[in-house]
Design an enzyme around this catalytic site. Structure first.
Site, PDB file in Angstrom:
ATOM      1  N   GLY A  24      32.760  62.976  66.063  1.00 25.03           N
ATOM      2  CA  GLY A  24      31.450  63.291  65.516  1.00 25.03           C
ATOM      3  C   GLY A  24      30.783  62.093  64.866  1.00 25.03           C
ATOM      4  N   LEU A  25      29.702  62.417  64.162  1.00 27.23           N
ATOM      5  CA  LEU A  25      28.875  61.354  63.573  1.00 27.23           C
ATOM      6  C   LEU A  25      29.457  60.982  62.210  1.00 27.23           C
ATOM      7  CD1 LEU A  25      26.334  59.888  64.421  1.00 27.23           C
ATOM      8  CD2 LEU A  25      24.981  61.687  63.391  1.00 27.23           C
ATOM      9  N   HIS A  26      30.658  60.397  62.195  1.00 25.51           N
ATOM     10  CA  HIS A  26      31.238  60.002  60.910  1.00 25.51           C
ATOM     11  C   HIS A  26      30.659  58.649  60.501  1.00 25.51           C
ATOM     12  CE1 HIS A  26      34.211  57.203  62.659  1.00 25.51           C
ATOM     13  NE2 HIS A  26      34.240  58.057  63.662  1.00 25.51           N
ATOM     14  N   MET A  27      31.276  57.999  59.528  1.00 21.27           N
ATOM     15  CA  MET A  27      30.622  56.836  58.930  1.00 21.27           C
ATOM     16  C   MET A  27      30.228  55.722  59.902  1.00 21.27           C
ATOM     17  SD  MET A  27      29.836  57.091  55.829  1.00 21.27           S
ATOM     18  CE  MET A  27      30.172  58.082  54.378  1.00 21.27           C
TER      19      MET A  27
ATOM     20  N   ARG B 128      34.546  61.667  53.822  1.00 19.76           N
ATOM     21  CA  ARG B 128      33.541  60.676  53.450  1.00 19.76           C
ATOM     22  C   ARG B 128      33.223  60.707  51.979  1.00 19.76           C
ATOM     23  NH1 ARG B 128      29.061  62.215  57.612  1.00 19.76           N
ATOM     24  NH2 ARG B 128      30.072  61.441  59.484  1.00 19.76           N
TER      25      ARG B 128
END
Lengths: 104, 579
Positions: A24-27, B128
């Site tokens: 996915g759109l992680h960091m 995060r």
């Protein structure tokens, strides 16, 4: 001449892009996304159907928490709108952030 | 007077004034400002962003090695956040409309973002939050600057009160002035607790909201024997605690008196008592307490303290310092066991969904050969200074062991070529801490000089329990029949192969368990140094015959509860003061 510039300024393109990398759109992908978005003068908006955010802000993009399979609607408005959409499409759908896609 | 109950993680009693520190978590009072101060606060926030960017850019360019790639990526993401106009606007808008300080706005906005991430189900995304806290910390350091409490240069005795303590922070405490530790968070097996124990500082953790009911300078009692912390005690309580403290010191002294005596049972069986250490400065504590060497030298500290990758020389100097203290006594150096801890996970880009089953320990080293070889070179170089042995952690199969030994061999050849001296016959051993290693111990024994049983990981992997997870930690027990059966197998296989065997997990530091281990055939144990005198006293008060009996009984029991109760009872008879 004046008229043509006006239409250029207002050029608007949009596309629906699907997140294809497994994680996915992680960091790091979020960073790649805003880095590309920031290369263009056009205003870039990203929506996941619920929220609509600034595509140049890593805070906003990462908070979309887009996982693999999520569809994002990207809108670009400005002189280089088409190029911006093309570049983002290439990153998300073709290169999928240089990351692996899920194993079938 | 306020009495708070927590978990005792390091024994002893201390009475001193409190010093509140917040390494992970600055407490930012909401401070209202006047409309006329708006611009000043907004400018302070802008400067903090600017300075944080400057600091990060310097770190980023200092991280230039190939294996620094992931760390560099993290710095890059943090920099994007610090440059993010939407984020900055959110903070300055808040200062402007809510009339609050820059610290308050930074903290509130970033915590909102972090809590947004923690709520997301996806593990990659929820992790995060750690990055956001890191950014918050970086900005607050800029804003608060020197206002932070300085723990490194204390002049008076204090009790440290904190929300949570990191192991590196704890290891930096000066034993002379830090008399006690009390924290809101933490558990018995958290790393900071282990460090507090090894430094001999009384500590109580899991006190929930202690930081909220304590102010800087309050008189605080930390009772690491009874798991109690008392804030602002009354006269009578103080007197009572001064008495407790005296009694405890007397017991300690009595134990210290046996320091130089051998660890021999009443019927003449000698046990080798070694110390576990994490930091080079703990080596002397092991000697002070009467340890006969180092059975487990953890080497991760080199990686936890610095922003940059340690060099071969950094490794060498740290090991040489310890080996010199021990001269001809054994020092077992364990190769890097990094991986599943918070530290490495935070530095990783996409945190592993299941780090304890992931790329950790020897697996991590075998995939990061430059880092591994650098450490092996340093260990080989110190091998000429004393009786140094090397130990590979978390071996799960023969192939891994052979690979690790082959790399060690390569490094030896490199040293030969450069004519750098090392001990060619340095002993090589492994930690047996996975069920797979225990079950194949007979085969692994053929290729090593010694086994060391790591009971913490062995228990967690055998019982499938994360001991840090409060919801299931009650299932964690090193004396579960399943774990004991594996331990017995390993001991028997080591004896058959005639190789050395020791136990270095926390199990060996528990007074209740020592007789059982001896009865099962263990003759060398390595434990945290403050426990050496107490364990030695137990060894000196029992006979091997009695221990054999205990082991026979326990190995015939089929419930963990029954075993625990029986062992506790047996130990209470031997050393009543400790229970």
């Amino acid at each position: 001449m004046q008229a043509e510039e006006d239409t250029l300024e207002n050029e608007e393109y949009e596309a629906e892009l699907e997140i294809k990398n497994a994680e996915g759109l992680h960091m790091r992908p979020a960073m790649q996304f805003v880095d590309i978005a920031n290369r263009f003068d056009s205003e870039i908006n990203v929506s996941n159907g619920e929220t609509n955010v600034d595509g140049k802000s890593i805070m906003n993009i990462s908070m979309l928490a887009a996982t693999c399979g999520t569809k994002l609607r990207i809108k670009a408005k400005g002189p280089d709108a088409r190029q911006a959409i093309d570049a983002l499409r290439e990153l998300v759908e073709e290169k999928h952030f240089d990351e692996p896609t899920p194993k079938k | 007077m306020e009495i708070k109950k927590g978990i005792a993680v390091s024994p002893g009693i201390s009475i001193a004034r409190s010093l509140i520190i917040d390494s992970e978590d600055y407490r930012i009072p909401r401070r209202q400002i006047k409309p006329s101060q708006r611009m000043i606060e907004i400018q302070r926030a802008r400067n903090a962003f600017k300075d944080a960017i400057g600091e990060l850019t310097r770190f980023e360019s200092a991280t230039d090695k190939p294996e620094g790639g992931k760390i560099k990526d993290i710095f890059a993401v943090h920099l994007r956040f610090l440059h993010d106009r939407s984020l900055r606007k959110k903070i300055t808008d808040m200062i402007h409309s809510d009339l609050v300080t820059a610290e308050y706005a930074v903290s509130t906005v970033l915590r909102e973002i972090a809590s947004h991430f923690t709520k997301v189900k996806d593990a990659y995304i929820s992790e995060r939050a750690a990055d956001i806290y890191d950014i918050e910390r970086r900005l607050l350091t800029q804003l608060l600057g020197r206002k932070r409490e300085n723990v490194e240069h204390l002049k008076n005795e204090v009790v440290i009160v904190a929300r949570e303590l990191s192991p590196t922070r704890t290891a930096g405490f000066d034993r002379k002035f830090v008399k006690g530790i009390a924290s809101d968070a933490g558990g018995r097996t958290s790393h900071a607790a282990i460090v507090a124990r090894s430094l001999g500082i009384p500590a109580v953790v899991a006190l929930e909201d202690l930081t909220e009911c304590t102010s800087v300078g309050d008189l605080v009692i930390v009772d690491g024997n009874r798991a109690i912390v008392i804030v602002n005690p009354d006269e009578q309580t103080i007197r009572q605690y001064e008495e407790y403290s005296k009694e405890f010191t007397e017991l300690e002294h009595r134990l210290d008196a046996i320091r130089q005596k051998p660890a021999v049972t009443r019927d003449g069986v000698e046990i080798t008592l070694l110390g576990n250490i994490e930091f080079p400065n703990e080596a002397e504590v092991v000697l002070e307490k009467g340890g006969a060497g180092i059975g487990l030298y953890r080497t991760e500290f080199l990686y936890l303290n610095t922003q940059t990758e340690p060099t071969e020389q950094d490794h060498y100097e740290a090991y040489a310092e310890t080996v010199r203290v021990f001269a001809d006594k054994p020092v077992v150096i364990r190769t890097l066991d990094l991986g599943a801890d918070k530290y490495t996970q935070r530095k990783r880009f996409a945190p592993e969904p299941n780090p304890f089953l992931g790329l950790r320990s020897i697996r991590f080293c075998l995939q990061n050969l430059m880092l591994f070889k650098r450490q092996l070179r340093a260990i080989l170089r110190v091998s000429v200074l004393g009786d140094v042995k090397i130990m590979f952690p978390l071996i799960t199969n023969r192939h891994e062991l052979m690979q690790a030994k082959m790399i060690l061999h390569d490094v030896m050849e490199d040293l030969d070529e450069e004519s750098i001296p090392y001990n060619r016959d340095m002993q090589v051993g492994i930690m047996v801490e996975t069920p797979s290693a225990a079950l194949t111990a007979h085969s692994l024994a053929r290729d090593v000089d010694f086994f060391s049983i790591g009971t913490n990981d062995l228990t967690q992997y055998t019982l499938a329990v994360d001991r840090g997870n409060e919801l299931v930690s009650m299932l964690y027990s090193t004396v579960d029949p399943a774990v004991l059966r594996l331990i017995r197998t390993v001991i028997q296989d080591a004896h058959k192969a005639q190789i050395d065997l020791s136990v270095c997990g926390e199990m060996a530091s528990e007074p209740e368990y020592i007789m059982l281990l001896m009865g099962m055939g263990v003759r060398t144990i390595s434990i945290t140094s403050p426990m050496i005198p107490e364990i030695k006293q137990i060894i000196r008060s029992v006979t091997m015959e009695y221990c054999n009996n205990v082991a026979r009984k326990v190995l015939g029991m089929d419930s963990e509860r029954q075993i625990s109760a029986y062992l506790r009872d047996a130990a209470r008879k031997i050393l009543p003061e400790a229970f």
